[in-house]
Design a protein around this motif. Sequence first.
Motif, PDB file in Angstrom:
ATOM      1  N   ARG A 215     142.734  55.479  42.174  1.00 43.16           N
ATOM      2  CA  ARG A 215     142.794  57.113  42.643  1.00 43.16           C
ATOM      3  C   ARG A 215     142.058  57.508  43.603  1.00 43.16           C
ATOM      4  N   GLY A 216     141.204  56.460  44.143  1.00 43.57           N
ATOM      5  CA  GLY A 216     140.210  56.803  45.418  1.00 43.57           C
ATOM      6  C   GLY A 216     138.917  57.642  45.068  1.00 43.57           C
ATOM      7  N   ILE A 217     138.606  57.545  43.749  1.00 44.24           N
ATOM      8  CA  ILE A 217     137.538  58.364  43.277  1.00 44.24           C
ATOM      9  C   ILE A 217     136.488  57.357  43.054  1.00 44.24           C
ATOM     10  N   ARG A 218     135.293  57.724  43.318  1.00 47.15           N
ATOM     11  CA  ARG A 218     134.070  56.706  43.223  1.00 47.15           C
ATOM     12  C   ARG A 218     133.234  57.304  42.178  1.00 47.15           C
ATOM     13  N   ALA A 219     132.526  56.287  41.494  1.00 39.58           N
ATOM     14  CA  ALA A 219     131.843  56.570  40.273  1.00 39.58           C
ATOM     15  C   ALA A 219     130.404  55.868  40.488  1.00 39.58           C
ATOM     16  N   ASN A 220     129.159  56.337  40.519  1.00 40.20           N
ATOM     17  CA  ASN A 220     128.059  55.546  40.793  1.00 40.20           C
ATOM     18  C   ASN A 220     126.804  56.331  39.988  1.00 40.20           C
ATOM     19  N   CYS A 221     125.594  55.623  39.623  1.00 37.96           N
ATOM     20  CA  CYS A 221     124.524  56.019  39.115  1.00 37.96           C
ATOM     21  C   CYS A 221     123.498  56.293  39.921  1.00 37.96           C
ATOM     22  N   VAL A 222     122.378  57.018  39.805  1.00 35.22           N
ATOM     23  CA  VAL A 222     121.102  56.716  40.171  1.00 35.22           C
ATOM     24  C   VAL A 222     120.276  56.660  38.886  1.00 35.22           C
ATOM     25  N   ALA A 223     119.415  55.755  39.117  1.00 33.96           N
ATOM     26  CA  ALA A 223     118.406  55.470  37.805  1.00 33.96           C
ATOM     27  C   ALA A 223     116.986  55.705  38.440  1.00 33.96           C
ATOM     28  N   PRO A 224     116.488  57.046  38.114  1.00 34.07           N
ATOM     29  CA  PRO A 224     115.053  57.388  38.423  1.00 34.07           C
ATOM     30  C   PRO A 224     114.106  56.762  37.609  1.00 34.07           C
ATOM     31  N   GLY A 225     112.985  56.563  37.939  1.00 36.93           N
ATOM     32  CA  GLY A 225     111.807  55.930  37.181  1.00 36.93           C
ATOM     33  C   GLY A 225     111.094  57.342  36.812  1.00 36.93           C
ATOM     34  N   PRO A 226     110.048  57.278  36.656  1.00 34.68           N
ATOM     35  CA  PRO A 226     109.101  58.605  36.182  1.00 34.68           C
ATOM     36  C   PRO A 226     109.171  59.621  37.275  1.00 34.68           C
ATOM     37  N   ILE A 227     109.701  60.982  36.866  1.00 37.38           N
ATOM     38  CA  ILE A 227     109.693  62.057  37.962  1.00 37.38           C
ATOM     39  C   ILE A 227     109.304  63.117  37.419  1.00 37.38           C
ATOM     40  N   TRP A 228     108.485  63.812  38.115  1.00 28.59           N
ATOM     41  CA  TRP A 228     107.925  65.050  37.750  1.00 28.59           C
ATOM     42  C   TRP A 228     108.786  66.183  37.561  1.00 28.59           C
ATOM     43  N   THR A 229     108.904  66.351  36.404  1.00 24.09           N
ATOM     44  CA  THR A 229     110.138  67.472  36.088  1.00 24.09           C
ATOM     45  C   THR A 229     109.651  68.306  34.628  1.00 24.09           C
ATOM     46  N   PRO A 230     110.136  69.597  34.538  1.00 22.76           N
ATOM     47  CA  PRO A 230     109.761  70.297  33.460  1.00 22.76           C
ATOM     48  C   PRO A 230     109.898  69.457  31.961  1.00 22.76           C
ATOM     49  N   LEU A 231     110.896  68.371  31.987  1.00 24.62           N
ATOM     50  CA  LEU A 231     111.012  67.568  30.949  1.00 24.62           C
ATOM     51  C   LEU A 231     109.810  66.806  30.334  1.00 24.62           C
TER      52      LEU A 231
END
Length: 288
Positions: A215-231
């Motif tokens: 269908r011409g639609i792409r799917a990918n991931c980004v895999a962060p390490g430890p990122i400084w966020t409110p979580l």
Amino acid sequence: MTASEYPRPPMPPQQQERRPGLTAPMDPLPDHGESSYQGSSRLAGKVALITGADSGIGRAVAIAFAREGADVAIAFLDEHEDARDTARWVEQAGQRALLLPGDITDREHCKALVAKTAEAFGRIDVLVNNAAYQATYDKLEDISDDEWDKTYSTNIGAMFRITRAALAHMKSGSAIINTTSINADAPNPGLIAYASTKGAIQNFTGGLAQLLAERGIRANCVAPGPIWTPLIPSTMPPSSVENFGKQTPMKRPGQPAELAAAYVMLATDEASYISGATIAVTGGKPFI
């Protein structure tokens, strides 16, 4: 602020009782690229729906997408002040922002997010499934059924439902970007529920890329390490917050701004042969 100037542990003592956390109480404040990200029209005319876009990685991606020329639908739980700040940055870039509060563990809300985005903007060119929930537990016996189910419903169940609904509004050339984690490869035992969902996200994305290729639609991931966020201050114990990111080869947590370029690249038309991939942003720790 340059990468060499980014904060290093120990971080100041701080805890947030509210989950998910808020940006303003954080010390130091995260960098979302507000003063650094420079766009070059790489996403001109596109429409993006980003979950968890009120703060952290989601805010950084929203700012970058807007500066690259995309209109942005900002999905978030109930962090209204943070979400308004994100919208303000999008609008300052000359793009339209749509605020979409609500709980993505609600199946009907998943459909509504997509419907409202399509109604406002006419289509969806880029879907970023970024919202996530986590909590720290020392023992498996301490994790209740409700806690386990909430983690899975937020992190992978909503991703499935939002993606399924969004496909009706996506055409050839569109892109789906899912936020997994280094925990998919190296699970933190104290985050076992969260970590296992991140493994599922990577697997889901690999299968999705194959399903959607014709269908011409792409799917990918980004895999962060430890990122400084409110979580972090809202879900981790004090000692973990204080030493957050120290375990990486770079000896510091990443900033949300340092992930934005990976999402932009995967969203652009230049990435037309990239699908089923995982882009690791981990401060030097290998992702296998």
